[in-house]
Design a protein around this motif. Sequence first.
Motif, PDB file in Angstrom:
ATOM      1  N   ALA A 280     -60.601 -26.700  94.708  1.00 37.90           N
ATOM      2  CA  ALA A 280     -61.202 -28.190  95.225  1.00 37.90           C
ATOM      3  C   ALA A 280     -61.592 -28.545  93.868  1.00 37.90           C
ATOM      4  CB  ALA A 280     -62.329 -27.593  95.793  1.00 37.90           C
ATOM      5  N   PHE A 281     -61.641 -27.981  92.783  1.00 40.85           N
ATOM      6  CA  PHE A 281     -62.200 -28.225  91.608  1.00 40.85           C
ATOM      7  C   PHE A 281     -61.185 -29.126  90.899  1.00 40.85           C
ATOM      8  CE2 PHE A 281     -63.041 -28.368  86.797  1.00 40.85           C
ATOM      9  CZ  PHE A 281     -64.432 -28.630  86.838  1.00 40.85           C
ATOM     10  N   GLU A 282     -59.756 -28.909  91.230  1.00 42.42           N
ATOM     11  CA  GLU A 282     -58.468 -29.763  90.732  1.00 42.42           C
ATOM     12  C   GLU A 282     -57.989 -30.769  91.591  1.00 42.42           C
ATOM     13  OE1 GLU A 282     -55.811 -26.464  90.375  1.00 42.42           O
ATOM     14  OE2 GLU A 282     -57.002 -25.420  88.795  1.00 42.42           O
ATOM     15  N   HIS A 283     -58.234 -30.502  92.907  1.00 39.35           N
ATOM     16  CA  HIS A 283     -57.842 -31.831  93.811  1.00 39.35           C
ATOM     17  C   HIS A 283     -58.258 -31.386  95.334  1.00 39.35           C
ATOM     18  CE1 HIS A 283     -54.740 -28.917  95.596  1.00 39.35           C
ATOM     19  NE2 HIS A 283     -54.453 -28.425  94.359  1.00 39.35           N
ATOM     20  N   PRO A 284     -58.335 -32.401  96.274  1.00 34.33           N
ATOM     21  CA  PRO A 284     -58.763 -32.049  97.459  1.00 34.33           C
ATOM     22  C   PRO A 284     -57.902 -30.800  98.187  1.00 34.33           C
ATOM     23  CG  PRO A 284     -58.425 -34.400  97.209  1.00 34.33           C
ATOM     24  CD  PRO A 284     -57.931 -33.601  95.950  1.00 34.33           C
ATOM     25  N   VAL A 285     -58.754 -30.029  98.491  1.00 28.21           N
ATOM     26  CA  VAL A 285     -58.132 -28.626  99.092  1.00 28.21           C
ATOM     27  C   VAL A 285     -57.917 -28.613 100.385  1.00 28.21           C
ATOM     28  CG1 VAL A 285     -60.324 -27.525  99.174  1.00 28.21           C
ATOM     29  CG2 VAL A 285     -58.349 -25.942  99.216  1.00 28.21           C
ATOM     30  N   ARG A 286     -56.535 -28.675 100.805  1.00 33.97           N
ATOM     31  CA  ARG A 286     -56.180 -28.714 102.405  1.00 33.97           C
ATOM     32  C   ARG A 286     -56.301 -27.202 102.833  1.00 33.97           C
ATOM     33  NH1 ARG A 286     -50.064 -30.190 101.521  1.00 33.97           N
ATOM     34  NH2 ARG A 286     -50.593 -28.568 100.004  1.00 33.97           N
ATOM     35  N   ILE A 287     -57.242 -27.250 103.769  1.00 32.30           N
ATOM     36  CA  ILE A 287     -57.473 -26.071 104.544  1.00 32.30           C
ATOM     37  C   ILE A 287     -57.115 -25.862 106.039  1.00 32.30           C
ATOM     38  CG2 ILE A 287     -59.294 -24.140 105.240  1.00 32.30           C
ATOM     39  CD1 ILE A 287     -60.817 -25.341 102.680  1.00 32.30           C
ATOM     40  N   GLY A 288     -56.160 -25.066 106.511  1.00 35.22           N
ATOM     41  CA  GLY A 288     -55.955 -24.946 107.981  1.00 35.22           C
ATOM     42  C   GLY A 288     -56.353 -23.490 108.311  1.00 35.22           C
ATOM     43  N   ILE A 289     -57.050 -23.767 109.805  1.00 35.93           N
ATOM     44  CA  ILE A 289     -57.589 -22.686 110.480  1.00 35.93           C
ATOM     45  C   ILE A 289     -56.865 -22.436 111.487  1.00 35.93           C
ATOM     46  CG2 ILE A 289     -59.647 -21.648 111.569  1.00 35.93           C
ATOM     47  CD1 ILE A 289     -60.834 -23.990 109.065  1.00 35.93           C
ATOM     48  N   CYS A 290     -56.308 -21.259 112.065  1.00 36.34           N
ATOM     49  CA  CYS A 290     -55.560 -21.006 113.030  1.00 36.34           C
ATOM     50  C   CYS A 290     -56.436 -20.221 114.026  1.00 36.34           C
ATOM     51  CB  CYS A 290     -54.427 -20.262 112.967  1.00 36.34           C
ATOM     52  SG  CYS A 290     -53.154 -20.622 111.634  1.00 36.34           S
ATOM     53  N   GLY A 291     -56.612 -21.066 115.174  1.00 36.92           N
ATOM     54  CA  GLY A 291     -57.504 -20.543 116.237  1.00 36.92           C
ATOM     55  C   GLY A 291     -58.600 -21.404 116.861  1.00 36.92           C
ATOM     56  N   GLY A 292     -58.854 -21.160 118.088  1.00 39.19           N
ATOM     57  CA  GLY A 292     -59.972 -22.265 118.650  1.00 39.19           C
ATOM     58  C   GLY A 292     -61.147 -21.703 119.145  1.00 39.19           C
ATOM     59  N   GLY A 293     -61.382 -20.673 118.682  1.00 40.72           N
ATOM     60  CA  GLY A 293     -62.931 -19.822 119.206  1.00 40.72           C
ATOM     61  C   GLY A 293     -63.929 -20.119 118.303  1.00 40.72           C
ATOM     62  N   PRO A 294     -65.058 -19.294 118.480  1.00 42.96           N
ATOM     63  CA  PRO A 294     -66.198 -19.478 117.701  1.00 42.96           C
ATOM     64  C   PRO A 294     -65.975 -19.122 116.216  1.00 42.96           C
ATOM     65  CG  PRO A 294     -66.716 -18.255 119.666  1.00 42.96           C
ATOM     66  CD  PRO A 294     -65.395 -18.564 119.602  1.00 42.96           C
ATOM     67  N   ALA A 295     -64.983 -18.176 115.849  1.00 49.58           N
ATOM     68  CA  ALA A 295     -64.539 -17.794 114.622  1.00 49.58           C
ATOM     69  C   ALA A 295     -64.005 -19.008 113.901  1.00 49.58           C
ATOM     70  CB  ALA A 295     -63.812 -16.702 114.407  1.00 49.58           C
TER      71      ALA A 295
END
Length: 373
Positions: free
Chosen positions: A141-156
């Motif tokens: 994120a210091f270098e460019h907008p960081v793309r983050i993907g989260i697999c799952g649909g629960g509380p975690a």
Amino acid sequence: MGELVIAGAGHAHMQLMEAIPEIIADGHHVTVIGPDERHYYSGMGPGLLGGAYLPEEISFHVKSMVESRGGNFVLGKVARIDPHKRMVILESGQEVPYDVLSCNLGSFVPSSLMDEGSTDIYTVKPIQNLLQARIRIQETAFEHPVRIGICGGGPAAFEIAGNAWAAAEEQGRFGAKIQIFTGSEFLRNHPERVRNFAIKSLNKRGIEIVQGSYVERVTTGDILLQNGQHYGQDIIFLALGVEPSKVFAASGMATGNDGGLRVNRYLQSVAYPEIFGGGDCIWFEPSPLDKVGVYAVRQNSVLVHNVRAQLEGSSLKAFDPGGSYLLIFNSGDGKGILHKNGLSFGGPLAFRIKDYIDRKFVRRFKGNGNSCV
């Protein structure tokens, strides 16, 4: 004199480890097996990712706790159990004999969707992964907008998304673009009011929920959905729910539908009365339990009583799971979502309540002047 082996230093074994001096005073020997000299409290893991906590604030030194109480600590991972020889076999090949065994071997996040050798993909367990992920998020994120993907649909998935956002915002110049991939409705097993609070929290920070197709495969930099769509990512989290330790299935022991150690109402193996278990690694035969830490905490006193009773040949006590439990999510922005018995609210107070409860739990086991920090 009996040999008590405590396999795993998780939530369900906290009071059992506290009771080591009393068990030794009864004439028994106690050995604790753990994969790490420190135990990390999973309830505070998302906060570690988001920067609310330092590693030392959410963990305590198991080895010191055990040894200061007169027990023996063995560093290692359990590979299997030989219930006929009454032996715990570690991945190193070391064998640890027992007369009574209590298991709190926890759970793991399946990584079968991940290609071997992939990088910048993190399962949400073990908790130490979240510290590594935090570092990578902030570097990127210091270098460019960081793309983050989260697999799952629960509380975690919700907590990881919010706290990954916080990690990127804290030091990164460019922040993050975050997407949650859930094949079905987001937080589908939770009350509508809780779900609405969560979605509003995510929307406010520009975190997108992608639903309608399950994740097929994840590789370095890419999430592939079953509908054929690809989504490029810099960092990927797997928050797909947990499965019990594979130790019991590998040992040919009686297990439940999910592979957890099948136990009766005394938290005792249905096949081997000298083996007990608690937490995420068991299948509670009377009524299967959610994989939430509250049940492990409630099991503490029963495991202490029943393990000592088995060593002494006295009567066991049944475990009562109790009624509804307090549910609090850490949103990652200094706020939380609280729900119990039809009461739901979101905001800073919810997080402060969670923070108070979690810190109190960890503080108790950091030791009472017994070198447990």
